[in-house]
Design a protein around this motif. Structure first.
Motif, PDB file in Angstrom:
ATOM      1  N   TYR A 161       1.037  -1.110   0.325  1.00  0.00           N
ATOM      2  CA  TYR A 161      -0.150   0.077  -0.123  1.00  0.00           C
ATOM      3  C   TYR A 161       1.311   1.522  -0.259  1.00  0.00           C
ATOM      4  O   TYR A 161       2.021   1.400   0.483  1.00  0.00           O
ATOM      5  N   GLY A 162       0.228   2.094  -0.340  1.00  0.00           N
ATOM      6  CA  GLY A 162       1.126   3.737   0.204  1.00  0.00           C
ATOM      7  C   GLY A 162      -0.383   4.760  -0.934  1.00  0.00           C
ATOM      8  O   GLY A 162      -0.690   4.469  -1.661  1.00  0.00           O
ATOM      9  N   ASN A 163       0.344   5.663  -0.002  1.00  0.00           N
ATOM     10  CA  ASN A 163      -0.820   7.078  -0.648  1.00  0.00           C
ATOM     11  C   ASN A 163       0.158   7.962  -2.482  1.00  0.00           C
ATOM     12  O   ASN A 163      -1.368   8.425  -2.980  1.00  0.00           O
ATOM     13  N   HIS A 164       0.944   7.539  -2.559  1.00  0.00           N
ATOM     14  CA  HIS A 164       1.319   8.429  -3.763  1.00  0.00           C
ATOM     15  C   HIS A 164       2.423   7.188  -4.448  1.00  0.00           C
ATOM     16  O   HIS A 164       2.874   6.125  -3.809  1.00  0.00           O
ATOM     17  N   MET A 165       2.847   7.746  -5.829  1.00  0.00           N
ATOM     18  CA  MET A 165       3.658   6.280  -6.540  1.00  0.00           C
ATOM     19  C   MET A 165       5.238   6.940  -5.274  1.00  0.00           C
ATOM     20  O   MET A 165       5.409   7.311  -4.327  1.00  0.00           O
ATOM     21  N   GLY A 196      10.984  -0.102   1.847  1.00  0.00           N
ATOM     22  CA  GLY A 196      10.223  -1.367   2.067  1.00  0.00           C
ATOM     23  C   GLY A 196      10.493  -1.834   1.364  1.00  0.00           C
ATOM     24  O   GLY A 196      10.583  -3.331   1.150  1.00  0.00           O
ATOM     25  N   LEU A 197      10.063  -1.437  -0.126  1.00  0.00           N
ATOM     26  CA  LEU A 197      10.385  -2.535  -1.198  1.00  0.00           C
ATOM     27  C   LEU A 197      11.822  -2.538  -1.663  1.00  0.00           C
ATOM     28  O   LEU A 197      11.701  -3.946  -2.057  1.00  0.00           O
ATOM     29  N   GLN A 198      12.947  -1.987  -1.912  1.00  0.00           N
ATOM     30  CA  GLN A 198      13.944  -2.490  -1.766  1.00  0.00           C
ATOM     31  C   GLN A 198      13.664  -3.887  -0.694  1.00  0.00           C
ATOM     32  O   GLN A 198      14.728  -4.857  -0.945  1.00  0.00           O
ATOM     33  N   VAL A 218       3.083  -5.962  -5.862  1.00  0.00           N
ATOM     34  CA  VAL A 218       2.237  -4.971  -6.461  1.00  0.00           C
ATOM     35  C   VAL A 218       2.494  -3.587  -5.826  1.00  0.00           C
ATOM     36  O   VAL A 218       2.141  -3.530  -4.994  1.00  0.00           O
ATOM     37  N   TYR A 219       2.564  -2.239  -6.317  1.00  0.00           N
ATOM     38  CA  TYR A 219       2.482  -1.376  -6.159  1.00  0.00           C
ATOM     39  C   TYR A 219       0.811  -1.169  -5.500  1.00  0.00           C
ATOM     40  O   TYR A 219       0.537  -0.417  -6.501  1.00  0.00           O
ATOM     41  N   CYS A 220       0.090  -0.648  -4.366  1.00  0.00           N
ATOM     42  CA  CYS A 220      -1.570  -0.372  -4.910  1.00  0.00           C
ATOM     43  C   CYS A 220      -1.061   1.071  -4.102  1.00  0.00           C
ATOM     44  O   CYS A 220      -1.539   1.940  -3.115  1.00  0.00           O
ATOM     45  N   GLU A 221      -1.168   1.869  -5.081  1.00  0.00           N
ATOM     46  CA  GLU A 221      -0.660   3.710  -5.470  1.00  0.00           C
ATOM     47  C   GLU A 221      -2.359   4.054  -5.044  1.00  0.00           C
ATOM     48  O   GLU A 221      -3.371   4.002  -5.226  1.00  0.00           O
ATOM     49  N   GLY A 222      -2.361   5.454  -3.557  1.00  0.00           N
ATOM     50  CA  GLY A 222      -3.576   5.430  -3.770  1.00  0.00           C
ATOM     51  C   GLY A 222      -4.273   4.300  -3.398  1.00  0.00           C
ATOM     52  O   GLY A 222      -6.024   5.020  -2.703  1.00  0.00           O
ATOM     53  N   LEU A 223      -4.906   3.581  -1.675  1.00  0.00           N
ATOM     54  CA  LEU A 223      -5.357   2.365  -2.208  1.00  0.00           C
ATOM     55  C   LEU A 223      -4.816   2.300  -0.792  1.00  0.00           C
ATOM     56  O   LEU A 223      -5.725   0.962  -0.165  1.00  0.00           O
TER      57      LEU A 223
END
Length: 181
Positions: free
Chosen positions: A92-96, A103-105, A122-127
């Motif tokens: 999860y993340g607020n923006h790209m 955390g992704l590293q 999978v980065y869930c931008e804005g979700l």
């Protein structure tokens, strides 16, 4: 948390330097003068080392906690190495995601996977906090991967605009190859 002596001293020095700059800015504001850009640059130069040391401490703590949590989950659910190689992450993340997001590293290294290709991460931008929407996005990634593999022999193909290749050809025709960079 308990700070080390070095962390405490570093924090106090950063606080003192910041307070001095803010006091100067307030004094200048009341007299109609601005803080000189050179003063701000000098502040930045003298504090950046301590600030980056704080960043290192924070990241070390964050990634240490994340690693302990991940290892605990693997033990709790008895995720063996074979299952781990199939595990996927929905982040999860607020923006790209910023390039190099800590955390992704971590998960890219833990999964031996790319941070950006969408195969295992999978980065869930804005979700943030919207599990249903994140799962929908995850489903879209899975379907897009299958479509890309079936039609183009490239699981990542649907991560680009379907019209991209044709558009590049038509634009080259319109403007000529000499305009293509």
């Amino acid at each position: 948390r308990n700070l080390t002596t070095a962390q405490r001293e570093r924090g106090e020095a950063l606080y003192a330097a910041t307070a001095a700059l803010l006091n100067e800015a307030l004094a200048n504001a009341t007299s109609g003068r601005a803080v000189l850009p050179g003063r701000v640059a000098a502040f930045a130069r003298t504090t950046i080392g301590a600030a980056l040391d704080n960043v290192l401490d924070v990241v070390r703590e964050y990634l240490g906690r994340l690693d302990r949590w991940v290892r605990g989950v693997r033990r709790q659910f008895a995720i063996d190495d074979a299952a781990w190689r199939r595990t996927m992450l929905l982040q999860y993340g607020n923006h790209m995601a910023r390039s190099g997001l800590s955390g992704l590293q971590y998960f890219a290294r833990a999964f031996n996977a790319s941070q950006t290709d969408g195969r295992r991460i999978v980065y869930c931008e804005g979700l943030t906090g919207n599990t249903d929407a994140c799962l929908d996005l995850f489903g879209t990634h899975l379907v897009d991967r299958r479509i890309g593999e079936a039609f183009f022999g490239d699981g990542a193909r649907m991560h680009r605009d379907l019209l991209a290749d044709a558009a590049a050809l038509v634009i080259a025709e319109m403007f000529g190859d000499e305009h293509h960079s």
